[in-house]
Design a protein around this motif. Structure first.
Motif, mmCIF file in Angstrom:
data_model
loop_
_atom_site.group_PDB
_atom_site.id
_atom_site.type_symbol
_atom_site.label_atom_id
_atom_site.label_comp_id
_atom_site.label_asym_id
_atom_site.label_seq_id
_atom_site.Cartn_x
_atom_site.Cartn_y
_atom_site.Cartn_z
ATOM 1 N N SER A 216 0.792 -1.229 0.000
ATOM 2 C CA SER A 216 0.000 0.000 0.000
ATOM 3 C C SER A 216 0.828 1.285 0.000
ATOM 4 O O SER A 216 0.469 2.247 -0.671
ATOM 5 C CB SER A 216 -0.968 -0.022 1.175
ATOM 6 O OG SER A 216 -0.272 -0.253 2.365
ATOM 7 N N THR A 220 6.377 2.839 4.327
ATOM 8 C CA THR A 220 6.809 1.677 5.091
ATOM 9 C C THR A 220 7.900 0.889 4.366
ATOM 10 O O THR A 220 8.521 0.010 4.950
ATOM 11 C CB THR A 220 5.612 0.736 5.377
ATOM 12 O OG1 THR A 220 4.970 0.454 4.130
ATOM 13 C CG2 THR A 220 4.617 1.371 6.320
ATOM 14 N N LYS A 221 8.128 1.191 3.086
ATOM 15 C CA LYS A 221 9.083 0.375 2.324
ATOM 16 C C LYS A 221 10.319 1.168 1.896
ATOM 17 O O LYS A 221 11.204 0.614 1.256
ATOM 18 C CB LYS A 221 8.409 -0.174 1.056
ATOM 19 C CG LYS A 221 7.097 -0.919 1.286
ATOM 20 C CD LYS A 221 7.298 -2.427 1.357
ATOM 21 C CE LYS A 221 6.146 -3.142 2.002
ATOM 22 N NZ LYS A 221 5.179 -3.719 1.093
ATOM 23 N N PHE A 292 -14.240 1.273 -3.574
ATOM 24 C CA PHE A 292 -13.263 0.307 -3.058
ATOM 25 C C PHE A 292 -14.010 -0.995 -2.773
ATOM 26 O O PHE A 292 -14.327 -1.324 -1.630
ATOM 27 C CB PHE A 292 -12.582 0.858 -1.795
ATOM 28 C CG PHE A 292 -11.413 0.013 -1.340
ATOM 29 C CD1 PHE A 292 -10.178 0.122 -1.947
ATOM 30 C CD2 PHE A 292 -11.558 -0.908 -0.296
ATOM 31 C CE1 PHE A 292 -9.098 -0.670 -1.533
ATOM 32 C CE2 PHE A 292 -10.494 -1.693 0.117
ATOM 33 C CZ PHE A 292 -9.267 -1.573 -0.498
ATOM 34 N N GLY A 312 -7.266 3.833 -8.407
ATOM 35 C CA GLY A 312 -6.512 2.729 -9.015
ATOM 36 C C GLY A 312 -6.407 1.576 -8.030
ATOM 37 O O GLY A 312 -5.893 1.750 -6.930
ATOM 38 N N LEU A 313 -6.889 0.404 -8.451
ATOM 39 C CA LEU A 313 -6.835 -0.753 -7.547
ATOM 40 C C LEU A 313 -5.982 -1.898 -8.088
ATOM 41 O O LEU A 313 -5.779 -2.889 -7.416
ATOM 42 C CB LEU A 313 -8.246 -1.271 -7.236
ATOM 43 C CG LEU A 313 -9.175 -0.337 -6.460
ATOM 44 C CD1 LEU A 313 -10.458 -1.061 -6.047
ATOM 45 C CD2 LEU A 313 -8.508 0.241 -5.219
ATOM 46 N N VAL A 341 -5.142 -4.641 -5.162
ATOM 47 C CA VAL A 341 -5.941 -5.121 -4.037
ATOM 48 C C VAL A 341 -6.369 -6.554 -4.362
ATOM 49 O O VAL A 341 -7.501 -6.817 -4.744
ATOM 50 C CB VAL A 341 -7.146 -4.182 -3.780
ATOM 51 C CG1 VAL A 341 -7.917 -4.624 -2.540
ATOM 52 C CG2 VAL A 341 -6.662 -2.748 -3.594
ATOM 53 N N GLU A 343 -7.015 -8.993 -2.666
ATOM 54 C CA GLU A 343 -8.052 -9.640 -1.848
ATOM 55 C C GLU A 343 -9.388 -9.643 -2.605
ATOM 56 O O GLU A 343 -10.240 -10.477 -2.361
ATOM 57 C CB GLU A 343 -8.236 -8.901 -0.512
ATOM 58 C CG GLU A 343 -7.018 -8.927 0.418
ATOM 59 C CD GLU A 343 -6.095 -7.724 0.230
ATOM 60 O OE1 GLU A 343 -6.093 -7.118 -0.869
ATOM 61 O OE2 GLU A 343 -5.371 -7.405 1.184
ATOM 62 N N ASP A 374 1.125 -10.885 2.439
ATOM 63 C CA ASP A 374 0.249 -10.682 1.287
ATOM 64 C C ASP A 374 0.800 -11.311 0.014
ATOM 65 O O ASP A 374 0.047 -11.890 -0.772
ATOM 66 C CB ASP A 374 0.014 -9.185 1.052
ATOM 67 C CG ASP A 374 -0.846 -8.597 2.150
ATOM 68 O OD1 ASP A 374 -1.824 -9.251 2.535
ATOM 69 O OD2 ASP A 374 -0.531 -7.501 2.636
#
Ligand code: AMP
Length: 415
Positions: A216, A220-221, A292, A312-313, A341, A343, A374
């Motif tokens: 996401s 964090t990366k 979403f 954008g997904l 996404v 999922e 993930d």
């Protein structure tokens, strides 16, 4: 001391595992990779004639009891995986009697360690940066030691086998090791395997080396992205990060996930890749949705030209081809984080294209390492698990190890 040099006959062994498995809304496990990963160590203790005390965290209860994150929900699954009954201790800090009663071959699973703030050792209810916080932190460090000592008191030996949390200095992952001497603490078989896989990537890089980072957020990366820049030939950045990069380059991203305060960081990454001669592959097109949700209306559009009200997904067809082209022909591959996404079944195409290209490159001799819950869920979902070289149970821990950081969970045992 390594675990294979040890005979646990008649010993009580407390093992820190990572049973932070994903659950559906009915508390059913949706991916048991982490439980399966811990089995070799757990079975070794039982086969030797030892008794097991298994401890883990689940989710982020933030130091409070939360029935939705109770490890009691997975007791039956652990028993089925081990092929032996498992008792459950509903309070991990009050399991003295249950531990004392264990006979060789018995198994006791402790309740979620993070129901106690002492596990993570972070003060609760005090604002960071205040003088009260510093005092509370000092106090918490002391109670963390007490908590670790209590856990240690249940057993004769400590085995650290939770690679997924080895990058945290928590009571059960590191502090507890202080209460065992060198002959009574060791890394588990999963940890040994994970460490070897990381060494394989770091010490034996066959080129081209391609890293695929999704998920996401850029924030964090960023540590690992910057670090990889010195090592890789191709760097694919995908998933939600796409839109921060598109926005940074002056694009319109509609309602897409975007870190407005990381635009400069994104530009710096682009500049650094150029300077280092790294082939940076960003998504140029994407699958957008008007909600979403898996059932949203969708269309394909350029990643920097998304209409208002749309987000954008997933990666679009042009990007999927660019990702696959960079991956095929690679000799070393690291994949962390989905390209969309995944999922939602209608937004899996980007991650699937990556997974299939990784499998193809692996079949042609590449070493591929997949890490992070993930991405692992992706390869499992697409039936590619046996077509990649190594699936790591670590996300953050794997990335920190690849950054070359010493993981506290390893340092606590090896010194
Ligand atoms: P992370 O925890 O940062 O590795 O992110 C993993 C999550 O990123 C997954 O739950 C994905 O659904 C999510 N993700 C990937 N692509 C997107 C996107 N385009 N928009 C929103 N979330 C995304």
């Amino acid at each position: 001391m390594t675990i294979n040099e040890c005979n646990f006959k008649g010993q009580k062994v407390i093992v820190r595992v990572d049973f932070n498995v994903p659950l559906d809304e009915n508390g059913k496990i949706t991916d048991d990779t982490r439980i399966r990963g811990a089995l070799p160590t757990l079975k070794k203790v039982l086969a030797d004639g030892g008794a097991l005390i298994i401890m883990s965290h689940m989710g982020k209860p933030k130091g409070k009891v939360n029935p939705k994150l109770s490890l009691g929900q997975i007791t039956d699954a652990v028993a089925a995986a081990l092929g032996t009954p498992v008792k459950f201790a509903p309070d991990c800090a009050k399991a003295q009697d249950a531990a004392a009663a264990l006979q060789p071959g018995d198994v006791l699973l402790l309740e979620n360690l993070r129901f106690y703030p002492e596990e993570e050792g972070k003060p609760v209810g005090v604002e960071k940066g205040t003088p009260e916080y510093d005092a509370a932190k000092k106090e918490m460090k002391e109670s963390q030691k007490e908590f670790a000592k209590t856990l240690a008191s249940y057993a004769d030996c400590y085995v650290m086998d939770a690679f997924g949390t080895a990058h945290r200095r928590h009571a059960s992952t590191a502090v507890i090791a202080d209460y065992f001497d060198a002959d009574h603490k060791m890394l588990g078989l999963l940890m040994e395997k994970e460490v070897t896989a990381v060494d394989n990537i770091l010490s034996n890089i066959q080129r081209p080396f391609t890293a695929i980072m999704g998920g996401s957020k850029v924030s964090t990366k960023i540590g690992i992205i910057e670090n990889l820049m010195d090592k890789v030939d191709n760097l694919i950045l995908c998933g939600g990060m796409t839109y921060t990069f598109a926005r940074a380059q002056g694009g319109h991203v509609g309602n897409s996930i975007c870190e407005e305060d990381k635009l400069q960081l994104a530009l710096d990454v682009i500049a650094k890749a150029k300077e280092k001669g790294v082939n940076l592959v960003l998504a140029t097109d994407c699958v957008i949705a008007d909600d979403f949700s898996n059932d949203a209306n969708t269309k394909v559009c350029p990643a920097g030209d998304i209409p208002e009200g749309w987000e954008g997904l997933d990666a679009g067809p042009e990007s999927r081809k660019a990702f696959a082209d960079a991956i095929k022909g690679s000799k070393t591959i690291l994949w962390n984080g989905p390209a969309g996404v995944f999922e939602f079944d209608n937004f899996t195409a980007g991650s699937r294209a990556i997974g299939e290209a990784v499998a193809e490159a692996t079949a042609e001799g590449a070493f591929s390492l997949i890490g992070g819950g993930d991405s692992v869920a992706c390869v499992n979902k697409f039936g590619l698990a046996d077509k990649v070289s190594y699936i790591s149970t670590g996300g953050g821990a794997l990335l920190e190890a690849i950054e070359g950081k010493v993981l506290p969970g390893i340092a606590a045992i090896r010194g």
